[in-house]
Design a protein around this motif. Structure first.
Motif, PDB file in Angstrom:
ATOM      1  N   GLU A   1     -16.797  38.648 -15.591  1.00  0.00           N
ATOM      2  CA  GLU A   1     -17.934  38.331 -15.443  1.00  0.00           C
ATOM      3  C   GLU A   1     -19.351  37.204 -15.202  1.00  0.00           C
ATOM      4  OE1 GLU A   1     -21.496  39.728 -12.461  1.00  0.00           O
ATOM      5  OE2 GLU A   1     -19.668  40.349 -12.953  1.00  0.00           O
ATOM      6  N   MET A   2     -18.954  36.141 -16.670  1.00  0.00           N
ATOM      7  CA  MET A   2     -20.205  35.419 -17.163  1.00  0.00           C
ATOM      8  C   MET A   2     -19.250  34.094 -16.573  1.00  0.00           C
ATOM      9  SD  MET A   2     -19.776  33.355 -20.795  1.00  0.00           S
ATOM     10  CE  MET A   2     -18.222  33.515 -20.263  1.00  0.00           C
ATOM     11  N   LEU A   3     -17.799  34.646 -16.067  1.00  0.00           N
ATOM     12  CA  LEU A   3     -17.214  33.118 -15.855  1.00  0.00           C
ATOM     13  C   LEU A   3     -17.577  33.045 -14.332  1.00  0.00           C
ATOM     14  CD1 LEU A   3     -13.618  33.262 -17.719  1.00  0.00           C
ATOM     15  CD2 LEU A   3     -15.394  31.537 -17.539  1.00  0.00           C
ATOM     16  N   LYS A   4     -18.281  34.186 -13.514  1.00  0.00           N
ATOM     17  CA  LYS A   4     -18.742  33.592 -12.242  1.00  0.00           C
ATOM     18  C   LYS A   4     -19.556  32.614 -12.426  1.00  0.00           C
ATOM     19  CE  LYS A   4     -17.517  38.523 -10.769  1.00  0.00           C
ATOM     20  NZ  LYS A   4     -18.430  39.833 -10.484  1.00  0.00           N
ATOM     21  N   THR A   5     -20.407  32.359 -12.307  1.00  0.00           N
ATOM     22  CA  THR A   5     -21.225  31.251 -13.542  1.00  0.00           C
ATOM     23  C   THR A   5     -20.818  30.824 -14.011  1.00  0.00           C
ATOM     24  OG1 THR A   5     -22.980  33.062 -11.742  1.00  0.00           O
ATOM     25  CG2 THR A   5     -24.106  30.767 -12.629  1.00  0.00           C
TER      26      THR A   5
ATOM     27  N   PRO B   1     -20.825  28.829 -18.007  1.00  0.00           N
ATOM     28  CA  PRO B   1     -21.859  27.739 -18.493  1.00  0.00           C
ATOM     29  C   PRO B   1     -21.596  26.774 -18.670  1.00  0.00           C
ATOM     30  CG  PRO B   1     -20.750  29.269 -19.651  1.00  0.00           C
ATOM     31  CD  PRO B   1     -20.281  29.797 -18.780  1.00  0.00           C
ATOM     32  N   ASP B   2     -22.189  25.254 -19.241  1.00  0.00           N
ATOM     33  CA  ASP B   2     -21.836  24.151 -19.074  1.00  0.00           C
ATOM     34  C   ASP B   2     -20.392  23.895 -20.822  1.00  0.00           C
ATOM     35  OD1 ASP B   2     -22.943  22.862 -17.631  1.00  0.00           O
ATOM     36  OD2 ASP B   2     -24.695  22.465 -19.260  1.00  0.00           O
ATOM     37  N   ALA B   3     -20.440  24.698 -21.157  1.00  0.00           N
ATOM     38  CA  ALA B   3     -18.990  24.948 -22.534  1.00  0.00           C
ATOM     39  C   ALA B   3     -17.852  24.823 -21.178  1.00  0.00           C
ATOM     40  CB  ALA B   3     -19.234  25.880 -23.498  1.00  0.00           C
ATOM     41  N   VAL B   4     -17.345  26.267 -20.105  1.00  0.00           N
ATOM     42  CA  VAL B   4     -16.740  26.294 -19.960  1.00  0.00           C
ATOM     43  C   VAL B   4     -16.589  24.691 -19.089  1.00  0.00           C
ATOM     44  CG1 VAL B   4     -15.671  27.356 -17.887  1.00  0.00           C
ATOM     45  CG2 VAL B   4     -16.697  28.821 -20.124  1.00  0.00           C
ATOM     46  N   ARG B   5     -17.758  24.637 -17.961  1.00  0.00           N
ATOM     47  CA  ARG B   5     -17.280  24.027 -17.096  1.00  0.00           C
ATOM     48  C   ARG B   5     -16.412  21.847 -17.712  1.00  0.00           C
ATOM     49  NH1 ARG B   5     -21.043  22.382 -14.885  1.00  0.00           N
ATOM     50  NH2 ARG B   5     -23.630  22.919 -15.795  1.00  0.00           N
ATOM     51  N   LYS B   6     -17.620  21.776 -18.447  1.00  0.00           N
ATOM     52  CA  LYS B   6     -16.842  20.458 -19.211  1.00  0.00           C
ATOM     53  C   LYS B   6     -15.670  21.100 -21.030  1.00  0.00           C
ATOM     54  CE  LYS B   6     -22.005  19.143 -18.365  1.00  0.00           C
ATOM     55  NZ  LYS B   6     -23.449  17.935 -18.667  1.00  0.00           N
ATOM     56  N   ALA B   7     -15.745  21.715 -20.460  1.00  0.00           N
ATOM     57  CA  ALA B   7     -14.682  22.115 -21.698  1.00  0.00           C
ATOM     58  C   ALA B   7     -13.035  20.689 -22.012  1.00  0.00           C
ATOM     59  CB  ALA B   7     -13.611  23.350 -21.156  1.00  0.00           C
ATOM     60  N   ALA B   8     -12.800  20.539 -22.286  1.00  0.00           N
ATOM     61  CA  ALA B   8     -11.824  18.641 -23.039  1.00  0.00           C
ATOM     62  C   ALA B   8     -10.771  20.262 -22.845  1.00  0.00           C
ATOM     63  CB  ALA B   8     -12.428  18.103 -23.799  1.00  0.00           C
ATOM     64  N   CYS B   9     -10.369  21.300 -23.087  1.00  0.00           N
ATOM     65  CA  CYS B   9      -9.261  22.220 -23.238  1.00  0.00           C
ATOM     66  C   CYS B   9      -8.132  21.244 -22.378  1.00  0.00           C
ATOM     67  CB  CYS B   9      -9.043  23.645 -23.211  1.00  0.00           C
ATOM     68  SG  CYS B   9     -10.868  23.497 -24.448  1.00  0.00           S
ATOM     69  N   LYS B  10      -6.992  21.463 -22.639  1.00  0.00           N
ATOM     70  CA  LYS B  10      -5.428  21.235 -21.470  1.00  0.00           C
ATOM     71  C   LYS B  10      -4.202  21.315 -22.259  1.00  0.00           C
ATOM     72  CE  LYS B  10      -4.862  16.316 -22.981  1.00  0.00           C
ATOM     73  NZ  LYS B  10      -5.253  14.670 -22.730  1.00  0.00           N
ATOM     74  N   GLN B  11      -3.269  21.736 -21.463  1.00  0.00           N
ATOM     75  CA  GLN B  11      -2.196  22.376 -22.294  1.00  0.00           C
ATOM     76  C   GLN B  11      -1.422  20.841 -23.122  1.00  0.00           C
ATOM     77  OE1 GLN B  11       0.500  23.810 -19.471  1.00  0.00           O
ATOM     78  NE2 GLN B  11       2.376  24.234 -21.146  1.00  0.00           N
ATOM     79  N   GLY B  12      -1.057  21.483 -24.238  1.00  0.00           N
ATOM     80  CA  GLY B  12      -0.338  20.484 -24.972  1.00  0.00           C
ATOM     81  C   GLY B  12      -1.028  19.962 -26.034  1.00  0.00           C
ATOM     82  N   CYS B  13      -3.140  20.449 -25.525  1.00  0.00           N
ATOM     83  CA  CYS B  13      -3.660  19.582 -27.347  1.00  0.00           C
ATOM     84  C   CYS B  13      -3.497  20.598 -28.167  1.00  0.00           C
ATOM     85  CB  CYS B  13      -4.921  19.847 -26.700  1.00  0.00           C
ATOM     86  SG  CYS B  13      -5.795  19.444 -27.708  1.00  0.00           S
ATOM     87  N   ALA B  14      -3.538  21.827 -28.249  1.00  0.00           N
ATOM     88  CA  ALA B  14      -2.646  22.854 -29.442  1.00  0.00           C
ATOM     89  C   ALA B  14      -3.598  22.602 -30.561  1.00  0.00           C
ATOM     90  CB  ALA B  14      -1.195  22.924 -29.512  1.00  0.00           C
TER      91      ALA B  14
END
Length: 260
Positions: free
Chosen positions: A88-92, A94-107
């Motif tokens: 429900e939260m991810l339907k809108t 937040p900035d922390a999600v939209r601007k996340a630097a996470c990607k596969q292999g970072c780990a």
């Protein structure tokens, strides 16, 4: 004269030397009375409302009480409800999600400093262990870093149990991958944290524990021990159970992160 309420029926049964059978209504009463000191009042009220809605739905669908108790005790209920809140939260987002630097292999967030790797439920532990069984005896994340999660592929640093990853993995994100790398080495850089929905998940599970006191035990497990145990050929729940205080500490940390 017949008793006019479930409470009156229980009193009558007790007077007659019988134990009235547990009902979903009884569990709802227990949830209403439950109290977790490490969770702020607002978050606790919200978690109670979510859990009460689950119980009402279970009652409406005629779910057997033993199945309700099993789902609550194992953490499956917290998992489902935590997902619902997160979705429900991810339907809108937040900035922390939209601007996340996470990607596969970072780990770097998968370096489990401190040995526990986070609080997970019995349901999550079983799911995670099952997903890792095919990799028993294979090289794992610990070959990349001695404290890394064993679910990692040591070459790609991708999670080999991605679909079964626990809520803590699904809730963690970062705005700065460099900060995660620094923190994995013992730093205290800013930029990484947990989604607010993770506190709801923890609060729900903590309330479940309180509501089931005297009925069924509610345990939590070490994610690090579960993943390494799966690769090493151990049972999912063998020597991975945490002390009861682990959930309390996780709730306190989650409350602090959420600004409570």
């Amino acid at each position: 004269m017949k008793p006019t309420s479930s409470r009156a029926a229980r009193r009558l049964a007790k007077k007659q030397g019988k134990s009235a059978p547990l009902t979903i209504g009884d569990l709802a009463d227990r949830v209403a009375k439950a109290r977790v000191k490490s969770i702020p009042d607002g978050a606790q009220t919200r978690a109670k409302r979510i859990l009460q809605a689950y119980l009402q739905s279970a009652q409406n669908y005629g779910m057997p009480i033993q199945d309700v108790v099993r789902e609550i005790a194992s953490g499956q209920a917290a998992w489902r409800l935590g997902h619902a809140v997160r979705d429900e939260m991810l339907k809108t987002p937040p900035d922390a999600v939209r601007k996340a630097a996470c990607k596969q292999g970072c780990a770097f967030c998968c370096i489990l400093s401190g040995g526990e790797g986070g609080v997970i439920t019995e349901f999550e532990a079983t799911q995670l262990h099952t997903a890792l069984i095919p990799f028993k005896g294979d090289p794992d994340g610990r070959e990349w870093h001695p404290e890394a999660c064993a679910a990692l592929d040591p070459e790609t640093r991708g999670c080999r149990a991605y679909e079964a990853r626990p809520m803590i993995c699904r809730s963690f994100l970062s705005l700065d991958a460099a900060a995660c790398e620094a923190n994995a080495a013992g730093g205290t850089e800013q930029g990484a944290g947990l989604l607010g929905s993770h506190l709801d998940y923890l609060a729900i599970h903590a309330l479940c524990r309180q509501a089931l006191k005297g009925i069924s035990q509610v345990h939590t497990y070490s994610m690090a021990a579960v993943t390494s145990g799966a690769i090493d050929g151990l049972d999912a729940l063998t020597n991975t159970r945490q002390k009861p205080s682990a959930l309390e500490i996780a709730c306190k940390d989650g409350s602090h992160a959420a600004g409570g």
